[in-house]
Design a protein around this motif. Sequence first.
Motif, short mmCIF file in Angstrom:
data_model
loop_
_atom_site.label_atom_id
_atom_site.label_comp_id
_atom_site.label_asym_id
_atom_site.label_seq_id
_atom_site.Cartn_x
_atom_site.Cartn_y
_atom_site.Cartn_z
N MET A 1 -113.66 68.28 -104.57
CA MET A 1 -113.41 68.15 -103.11
C MET A 1 -112.93 69.44 -102.68
SD MET A 1 -110.31 66.14 -101.06
CE MET A 1 -111.23 64.70 -101.57
N PHE A 2 -112.35 70.40 -103.55
CA PHE A 2 -112.16 71.83 -102.95
C PHE A 2 -113.35 72.63 -102.93
CE2 PHE A 2 -111.25 76.42 -103.89
CZ PHE A 2 -110.26 76.71 -102.72
N GLU A 3 -114.07 72.21 -103.79
CA GLU A 3 -115.71 73.24 -103.67
C GLU A 3 -116.38 72.67 -102.64
OE1 GLU A 3 -119.54 73.43 -106.63
OE2 GLU A 3 -117.59 72.38 -107.38
N GLN A 4 -116.33 71.32 -102.36
CA GLN A 4 -116.98 70.76 -101.08
C GLN A 4 -116.43 71.54 -99.96
OE1 GLN A 4 -119.61 68.79 -101.19
NE2 GLN A 4 -119.67 69.45 -98.90
N MET A 5 -115.04 71.69 -99.77
CA MET A 5 -114.74 72.15 -98.55
C MET A 5 -115.20 73.51 -98.35
SD MET A 5 -110.66 70.63 -99.06
CE MET A 5 -110.12 71.99 -97.69
N GLN A 6 -115.29 74.42 -99.44
CA GLN A 6 -115.65 75.65 -99.50
C GLN A 6 -117.01 75.70 -99.13
OE1 GLN A 6 -114.56 77.32 -103.59
NE2 GLN A 6 -113.28 78.50 -102.67
N ASN A 7 -117.71 74.94 -99.38
CA ASN A 7 -119.41 74.68 -99.25
C ASN A 7 -119.37 74.49 -97.65
OD1 ASN A 7 -120.15 75.23 -101.79
ND2 ASN A 7 -120.34 73.15 -102.37
N ASN A 8 -118.71 73.66 -96.76
CA ASN A 8 -118.58 73.24 -95.55
C ASN A 8 -118.25 74.43 -94.76
OD1 ASN A 8 -119.67 70.55 -96.36
ND2 ASN A 8 -117.73 69.73 -96.04
N SER A 9 -117.16 75.00 -95.24
CA SER A 9 -116.53 76.25 -94.46
C SER A 9 -117.52 77.08 -94.13
CB SER A 9 -115.48 76.88 -95.26
OG SER A 9 -115.82 77.61 -96.42
N GLN A 10 -118.73 77.21 -94.70
CA GLN A 10 -119.70 78.37 -94.45
C GLN A 10 -120.84 77.95 -93.28
OE1 GLN A 10 -119.50 81.26 -96.07
NE2 GLN A 10 -117.83 80.50 -97.26
N ILE A 11 -120.46 76.54 -92.94
CA ILE A 11 -121.45 76.10 -91.99
C ILE A 11 -121.10 76.00 -90.53
CG2 ILE A 11 -122.31 73.98 -91.06
CD1 ILE A 11 -121.98 72.83 -93.81
N LEU A 12 -122.04 76.77 -89.57
CA LEU A 12 -121.92 76.77 -88.25
C LEU A 12 -122.64 75.59 -87.78
CD1 LEU A 12 -122.57 80.52 -87.47
CD2 LEU A 12 -120.27 79.46 -87.11
N ILE A 13 -121.88 74.82 -86.77
CA ILE A 13 -122.34 73.64 -86.10
C ILE A 13 -122.85 73.98 -84.80
CG2 ILE A 13 -121.75 71.23 -85.46
CD1 ILE A 13 -119.83 71.29 -87.69
N LEU B 1 -116.56 65.23 -97.28
CA LEU B 1 -118.12 64.77 -97.03
C LEU B 1 -119.04 65.88 -97.10
CD1 LEU B 1 -117.87 61.76 -94.15
CD2 LEU B 1 -118.06 61.40 -96.44
N PRO B 2 -120.01 66.00 -97.78
CA PRO B 2 -121.09 67.00 -97.83
C PRO B 2 -121.78 66.86 -96.40
CG PRO B 2 -121.56 65.38 -99.45
CD PRO B 2 -120.34 65.15 -98.84
N LEU B 3 -122.04 68.00 -95.81
CA LEU B 3 -122.87 67.89 -94.49
C LEU B 3 -124.36 68.27 -94.67
CD1 LEU B 3 -120.42 69.32 -91.78
CD2 LEU B 3 -120.47 67.07 -92.71
N CYS B 4 -125.28 67.53 -94.17
CA CYS B 4 -126.80 67.90 -94.45
C CYS B 4 -127.35 68.30 -93.06
CB CYS B 4 -127.54 66.68 -94.99
SG CYS B 4 -126.94 66.33 -96.55
N LYS B 5 -126.42 68.08 -92.07
CA LYS B 5 -127.28 68.37 -90.84
C LYS B 5 -126.12 69.17 -89.90
CE LYS B 5 -128.06 64.07 -89.99
NZ LYS B 5 -128.62 63.02 -89.63
N ARG B 6 -126.57 70.07 -88.92
CA ARG B 6 -125.60 70.97 -88.31
C ARG B 6 -125.49 70.91 -86.63
NH1 ARG B 6 -126.23 76.57 -91.69
NH2 ARG B 6 -126.11 75.52 -93.84
N HIS B 7 -126.18 69.62 -86.30
CA HIS B 7 -126.30 69.65 -84.73
C HIS B 7 -125.33 68.35 -84.09
CE1 HIS B 7 -129.88 72.00 -86.15
NE2 HIS B 7 -129.73 72.62 -84.90
N TRP C 1 -117.07 60.62 -84.97
CA TRP C 1 -118.40 59.67 -85.23
C TRP C 1 -119.41 60.52 -85.39
CZ3 TRP C 1 -119.94 54.94 -86.08
CH2 TRP C 1 -121.42 54.53 -85.72
N GLU C 2 -119.53 61.94 -84.63
CA GLU C 2 -120.73 62.57 -84.71
C GLU C 2 -120.75 63.54 -86.01
OE1 GLU C 2 -122.99 62.66 -82.77
OE2 GLU C 2 -122.32 61.45 -81.19
N VAL C 3 -119.66 64.02 -86.58
CA VAL C 3 -119.28 64.70 -87.53
C VAL C 3 -119.94 63.77 -88.85
CG1 VAL C 3 -118.21 65.96 -89.24
CG2 VAL C 3 -117.77 66.39 -86.80
N VAL C 4 -119.36 62.54 -88.86
CA VAL C 4 -119.62 61.37 -89.87
C VAL C 4 -121.20 61.43 -90.00
CG1 VAL C 4 -119.62 59.20 -90.54
CG2 VAL C 4 -117.37 60.32 -89.83
N LYS C 5 -121.91 61.56 -88.80
CA LYS C 5 -123.51 61.26 -88.85
C LYS C 5 -123.99 62.64 -89.44
CE LYS C 5 -123.83 60.29 -84.53
NZ LYS C 5 -124.57 59.53 -83.19
N LEU C 6 -123.33 63.65 -89.90
CA LEU C 6 -123.95 64.70 -90.32
C LEU C 6 -124.10 64.75 -91.77
CD1 LEU C 6 -122.32 67.60 -88.14
CD2 LEU C 6 -124.56 66.59 -87.74
#
Length: 309
Positions: A1-13, A166-172, A181-186
């Motif tokens: 989970m910590f690794e997933q948080m680090q991966n998500n932290s690089q994302i710009l939405i 949750l890993p994010l695959c979209k950024r919009h 609701w919108e973040v879950v859909k990502l």
Amino acid sequence: MFEQMQNNSQILIQLQGLNDSLASRPIFVLALTSYVFTVLVNLTLIVTVCLDETLHQPIYVFMCNLCVNGICGASSFYPKLLYDLLADHQVITYAGCMTQMFFTYSYVFCEFTSLTVMAYDRFEAICRPLRYRALMTGQKVVQLLAFTWSLSLMETAVGIFLLIRLPLCKRHIPKVFCTNWEVVKLSCSSTVANDMYGLLLVVLHLLQAGLILVSYVHLVRTAVRSQSDRRKFLQTCLPHLAALLVFTASLLFDTLFSRYAGGSMAALQNALAAEFLVVPPLVNPVIYGVNLQQVRTRIRLRFILRTGT
């Protein structure tokens, strides 16, 4: 989970709620005015109650709590919106998105619980007036406030915890601010736990709404018995009921349009999406300031003393 948080932290939405707005910069003045006025009217009621010892009663303390929560809710939305209205690109970091949601949903849950506590206070004051003073002591008021904020923050913290895994695959996000609701859909993984927790929260707050409804049935029955009870009901319960209806309707609009509005209704959806963060914080202090005679009188006296007229 910590690794997933680090991966998500690089994302710009990317926030796309303003993309269809052709006059976003002129709206800046309107949004800034609305934010400043919201903060001022809430602070006016808070300061009035704090400085006047005759208003140090449970109903006014709970009203102040509602105003503090309103400022928190408005502040979770307006600063980012004002920045985006002047920016060329509307983006938010993952951490910023989580932070915005934490304050937004803390506001939502605290609003519901605060209104439930206020309904309980009015039930005891009108239906059981002889035991009200002995029951609603200063210690009891503090306990109810602590319960309100503790429950709200806990509900929000669990929701955010379920999101960050949750890993994010979209950024919009097709809105002007982040929502659960919108973040879950990502996400590109299973969201069953998030859906179940969301259902649990819905049930919990429906139970709160049921408690408020039951209390009002008893309040109406009691109020019709005497003129003094009717006066107390009109002065203190109607503002509470109005605040509840305004907040519920605003939140319902956002929920329905988030799930069922199509592309052709995007402009309306974006306008209604933030209604629960704009309307209740602005309207609640006005409703209470106008309807509660003691508050209205104290504000008028304080204004007259300041202007010297």
